[in-house]
Design a protein around this motif. Structure first.
Motif, short mmCIF file in Angstrom:
data_model
loop_
_atom_site.label_atom_id
_atom_site.label_comp_id
_atom_site.label_asym_id
_atom_site.label_seq_id
_atom_site.Cartn_x
_atom_site.Cartn_y
_atom_site.Cartn_z
N ASP A 1 26.37 30.10 36.64
CA ASP A 1 26.04 27.87 37.30
C ASP A 1 26.65 27.04 36.06
O ASP A 1 27.37 27.30 35.78
CB ASP A 1 24.50 28.59 36.84
N ASP A 2 26.04 25.75 35.64
CA ASP A 2 26.50 25.03 35.22
C ASP A 2 26.09 25.56 33.31
O ASP A 2 27.05 24.68 32.69
CB ASP A 2 25.94 23.59 35.35
N ALA A 3 25.29 25.95 34.06
CA ALA A 3 25.07 26.27 31.84
C ALA A 3 26.30 27.17 31.31
O ALA A 3 26.16 27.73 29.68
CB ALA A 3 23.99 27.17 31.88
N ASP A 4 27.09 27.84 32.27
CA ASP A 4 28.00 28.57 31.98
C ASP A 4 28.76 28.05 30.96
O ASP A 4 29.98 28.43 29.62
CB ASP A 4 28.81 29.69 32.96
N ALA A 5 29.18 26.57 30.96
CA ALA A 5 30.20 25.69 30.94
C ALA A 5 30.15 25.53 29.76
O ALA A 5 30.66 25.37 28.33
CB ALA A 5 30.35 24.25 31.47
N THR A 6 28.03 25.89 29.01
CA THR A 6 27.41 25.09 27.38
C THR A 6 27.62 26.30 26.21
O THR A 6 26.92 26.55 25.50
CB THR A 6 27.15 24.02 27.51
N ALA A 7 27.29 27.74 27.65
CA ALA A 7 26.31 28.60 27.02
C ALA A 7 27.88 29.28 25.83
O ALA A 7 28.69 29.36 26.00
CB ALA A 7 26.10 29.83 27.54
N VAL A 8 26.88 29.64 24.67
CA VAL A 8 28.12 30.98 23.64
C VAL A 8 27.94 32.14 24.68
O VAL A 8 26.78 32.76 25.00
CB VAL A 8 27.32 31.17 22.48
N HIS A 9 29.40 32.24 25.22
CA HIS A 9 29.01 33.65 25.61
C HIS A 9 29.75 34.85 24.85
O HIS A 9 31.01 34.88 23.92
CB HIS A 9 30.46 33.54 26.60
N VAL A 10 29.04 36.00 24.93
CA VAL A 10 29.65 37.35 24.19
C VAL A 10 30.09 38.26 24.64
O VAL A 10 29.43 38.72 25.93
CB VAL A 10 28.14 37.75 22.91
N LEU A 11 31.20 38.96 24.14
CA LEU A 11 31.42 40.26 24.96
C LEU A 11 31.72 41.70 24.25
O LEU A 11 31.82 41.42 22.93
CB LEU A 11 32.50 40.13 25.86
N SER A 12 31.61 42.25 25.21
CA SER A 12 32.22 44.20 24.19
C SER A 12 33.12 44.32 25.31
O SER A 12 33.15 44.71 26.25
CB SER A 12 30.98 44.91 23.99
N ARG A 13 34.02 45.24 24.05
CA ARG A 13 35.71 45.66 25.02
C ARG A 13 35.33 47.48 24.68
O ARG A 13 35.18 47.43 23.02
CB ARG A 13 36.46 45.09 24.37
N VAL B 1 33.02 45.49 29.20
CA VAL B 1 32.45 45.80 29.45
C VAL B 1 30.78 45.75 29.42
O VAL B 1 29.86 46.80 29.98
CB VAL B 1 32.71 47.44 28.90
N ALA B 2 30.75 44.97 28.93
CA ALA B 2 29.59 44.27 28.65
C ALA B 2 29.32 42.97 28.69
O ALA B 2 30.75 42.54 27.17
CB ALA B 2 28.83 45.12 27.12
N THR B 3 28.72 42.44 28.08
CA THR B 3 28.53 40.38 28.27
C THR B 3 27.21 40.37 28.01
O THR B 3 25.97 40.84 28.42
CB THR B 3 29.33 40.02 28.75
N GLY B 4 26.92 38.86 27.94
CA GLY B 4 25.61 37.70 27.42
C GLY B 4 25.48 36.24 27.33
O GLY B 4 26.92 35.96 26.53
N ARG B 5 24.83 36.45 27.12
CA ARG B 5 25.75 34.50 27.05
C ARG B 5 23.58 33.90 26.58
O ARG B 5 22.60 34.51 26.72
CB ARG B 5 25.05 33.57 28.32
N LEU B 6 24.21 32.87 25.67
CA LEU B 6 23.47 32.16 24.79
C LEU B 6 23.07 31.10 25.16
O LEU B 6 24.14 29.82 24.40
CB LEU B 6 23.36 32.27 23.02
N LEU B 7 21.86 30.42 25.56
CA LEU B 7 21.23 28.94 25.73
C LEU B 7 21.23 28.55 24.70
O LEU B 7 19.45 29.51 24.29
CB LEU B 7 20.46 28.77 26.99
N LEU B 8 20.58 27.24 24.10
CA LEU B 8 20.07 26.68 23.08
C LEU B 8 19.56 25.89 23.61
O LEU B 8 19.29 24.58 24.11
CB LEU B 8 21.10 26.43 21.65
#
Length: 144
Positions: A38-50, A57-64
């Motif tokens: 969605d549009d929030a992906d453009a402004t979110a902080v995305h975190v990942l694990s490798r 292999v893992a991810t999540g996002r943060l919206l403020l």
């Protein structure tokens, strides 16, 4: 074997993050592809694990949203579930939220993941509801 770690994703990581989310949400769980991104992906902080082979292999996002940070799109590849990658992503999302001034984090947990979030200090708020055809509950926790 070292414990999994997580870091903030850069623009170059987006194709791998998007591919993981598609595998987990669209292919595995049946979420419609048109609502997964969605549009929030453009402004979110995305975190990942490798993993050890450097695959995401893992991810999540943060919206403020002021003092409340919203965590979403938490996904872990089926091959690594229960091995600490999701917890590493969540811990990094908490650090990123606190560094940006958030006091509370909130998320919409799928019911099978509720115990995972409870172990990480979350408490359910309100009733169970359906989102994208999947039962969820809103959960919150404070940040140190």
């Amino acid at each position: 074997m070292p414990s999994p770690t997580a870091s903030v994703a850069g623009a170059a990581d987006w194709p791998e993050v998007a591919a993981l989310r598609t595998r987990v949400f669209v292919e595995e769980q049946g979420v419609p592809a048109e609502i997964e991104q969605d549009d929030a992906d453009a402004t979110a902080v995305h975190v990942l694990s490798r993993d050890a082979s450097a695959q995401v292999v893992a991810t999540g996002r943060l919206l403020l949203d002021g003092p409340v940070a919203r965590i979403g799109r938490m996904a872990a590849d089926v091959a690594v579930r229960g091995r600490g990658h999701g917890a590493a992503v969540l811990a990094e999302l908490h650090r990123q939220a606190a560094a940006r001034g958030a006091e509370v984090v909130e998320l919409h947990a799928q019911l099978p993941a509720r115990r995972f979030y409870e172990r990480e200090g979350y408490t359910a708020v309100g009733e169970v509801y359906e989102e994208a055809g999947i039962a969820h509950v809103t959960m919150r926790r404070g940040l140190p």
